[in-house]
Design an enzyme around this catalytic site. Structure first.
Site, short mmCIF file in Angstrom:
data_model
loop_
_atom_site.label_atom_id
_atom_site.label_comp_id
_atom_site.label_asym_id
_atom_site.label_seq_id
_atom_site.Cartn_x
_atom_site.Cartn_y
_atom_site.Cartn_z
N THR A 43 22.96 -5.96 30.39
CA THR A 43 22.33 -4.64 30.31
C THR A 43 21.62 -4.31 31.61
OG1 THR A 43 21.97 -5.08 27.96
CG2 THR A 43 20.83 -3.20 28.91
N THR A 44 20.96 -5.29 32.22
CA THR A 44 20.28 -5.07 33.50
C THR A 44 21.27 -4.77 34.61
OG1 THR A 44 18.54 -6.56 32.76
CG2 THR A 44 18.58 -6.05 35.10
N TYR A 106 24.91 -1.01 17.36
CA TYR A 106 25.14 0.29 16.71
C TYR A 106 25.89 0.19 15.39
CZ TYR A 106 25.91 5.25 15.99
OH TYR A 106 25.91 6.52 15.45
N TYR A 132 24.04 -13.57 22.69
CA TYR A 132 22.87 -12.81 23.13
C TYR A 132 22.31 -12.10 21.91
CZ TYR A 132 20.16 -9.44 25.97
OH TYR A 132 19.17 -8.68 26.53
N ARG A 137 17.62 -3.98 20.70
CA ARG A 137 18.63 -3.09 21.28
C ARG A 137 19.86 -2.95 20.37
NH1 ARG A 137 18.36 -1.53 26.69
NH2 ARG A 137 16.75 -2.57 27.93
N LYS A 160 20.97 -16.67 24.27
CA LYS A 160 19.91 -15.97 24.99
C LYS A 160 19.11 -15.26 23.90
CE LYS A 160 18.82 -12.16 28.12
NZ LYS A 160 19.35 -11.04 28.95
N ILE A 202 17.18 -16.18 30.99
CA ILE A 202 17.97 -15.16 31.67
C ILE A 202 17.03 -14.00 31.87
CG2 ILE A 202 19.96 -13.63 31.53
CD1 ILE A 202 21.40 -15.78 29.91
#
Length: 291
Positions: A43-44, A106, A132, A137, A160, A202
């Site tokens: 995402t980053t 989602y 992850y 999110r 993560k 991370i």
């Protein structure tokens, strides 16, 4: 192989396109600063606004630039199982050492759906997979029980964990085993995460302060939590200020202040406001990175 400080690597842009020259400089800089691995196209790394072709180009480029000096964990998640398989298979061909796969966002699958999704990914390639888990999110939280079921698969090797719940580390040690690789996905709790049984992070902040993040992680791995806490104290204002607005935006502003890359990002994300800039500047000064 997967431990210590691993930046969730930003994707630099120039005039709307991926700036591969700067990306190469960042990879070399992270190696020199002591980062223990790199995680491109999370995402980053602005994976939501990269095309599939750009996603794959960035992964291939970072693997080539790292040249085996430190491991590369390629972002490979999607809420579409077929797309995630595509990204994993590409990462495997590119030579990444593992894939980081987010819980499907989602569409909110059930726990059984998560097991089926990750099992399909596992069976589609030979690359080690790190789950992850970031319910803030993705709106779905993988339970320790579900993770324990997935940990039985030989190539589901770690997580993560961005739940912010340090008790999860202990719970997952019970369900997944002590050798299951647990990496913090929340910079502000990374010190405590390792005390509970984690082996690294991370990190968003490691884009800005890789040497300090690496030193903090190495201190925890040596059992020197006093030194680690002193370093974390230096980093805390930076951790907090970077995340006042979306962390990617804060990280790119901080990096621009240090001359590492431009602040440019893709909509719907935009540069941080002036009050947040002031907070980040103060965080950089507190960490000793800015005069």
């Amino acid at each position: 192989m997967f431990k210590g400080s691993m930046p969730a690597l930003v994707t630099p842009f120039k005039n709307g396109a991926v700036d591969f020259d700067t990306l190469k400089q960042l990879v070399d800089w992270h190696v020199d600063q002591g980062s223990h691995g790199l995680v491109p196209v999370g995402t980053t790394g602005e994976s939501p606004t990269l095309t599939h072709e750009e996603h794959e180009e960035v992964v291939s480029f970072v693997v080539q630039a790292a040249a085996g000096r430190i491991p590369v964990i390629a972002g490979a998640g999607s809420n579409n199982t077929d797309e995630a398989i595509r990204f994993l298979q590409h990462a495997e061909k590119a030579g990444a050492q593992a894939g980081l796969v987010v819980t499907p966002y989602y569409n909110k699958p059930t726990q059984d759906g998560l097991i089926r999704h990750f099992t399909m990914l596992h069976d589609a390639c030979t690359l080690p997979i790190i789950i992850y888990n970031i319910p803030g999110r993705s709106s779905v939280d993988m339970s320790p029980k579900t993770m324990g079921e997935l940990a039985k698969l030989p190539r589901i090797i770690g997580v993560k964990d961005a739940t912010g719940d340090l008790g999860r580390v202990c719970a997952q040690r019970l369900t997944c085993g002590k050798d299951f690789v647990q990496l913090s996905g929340e910079d502000a709790t990374a010190h405590g995460f390792n005390a509970q049984g984690g082996v690294g992070m991370i990190s968003v902040t490691a884009n800005v302060a890789p040497a300090l993040c690496s030193q903090m992680q190495e201190a925890t791995m040596a059992g020197d939590y006093v030194t680690a806490l002193e370093i974390q104290d230096r980093l805390m204002p930076l951790h907090h200020s970077i995340f006042v607005e979306p962390g990617l935006c804060g990280a790119k502003y901080a990096m621009s202040r240090l001359g590492l890359c431009d602040e440019e990002m893709r909509p719907p994300l935009f540069p941080v406001s002036q009050p947040t800039r002031d907070l980040i500047d103060n965080g950089l000064r507190h960490a000793g990175l800015l005069n």
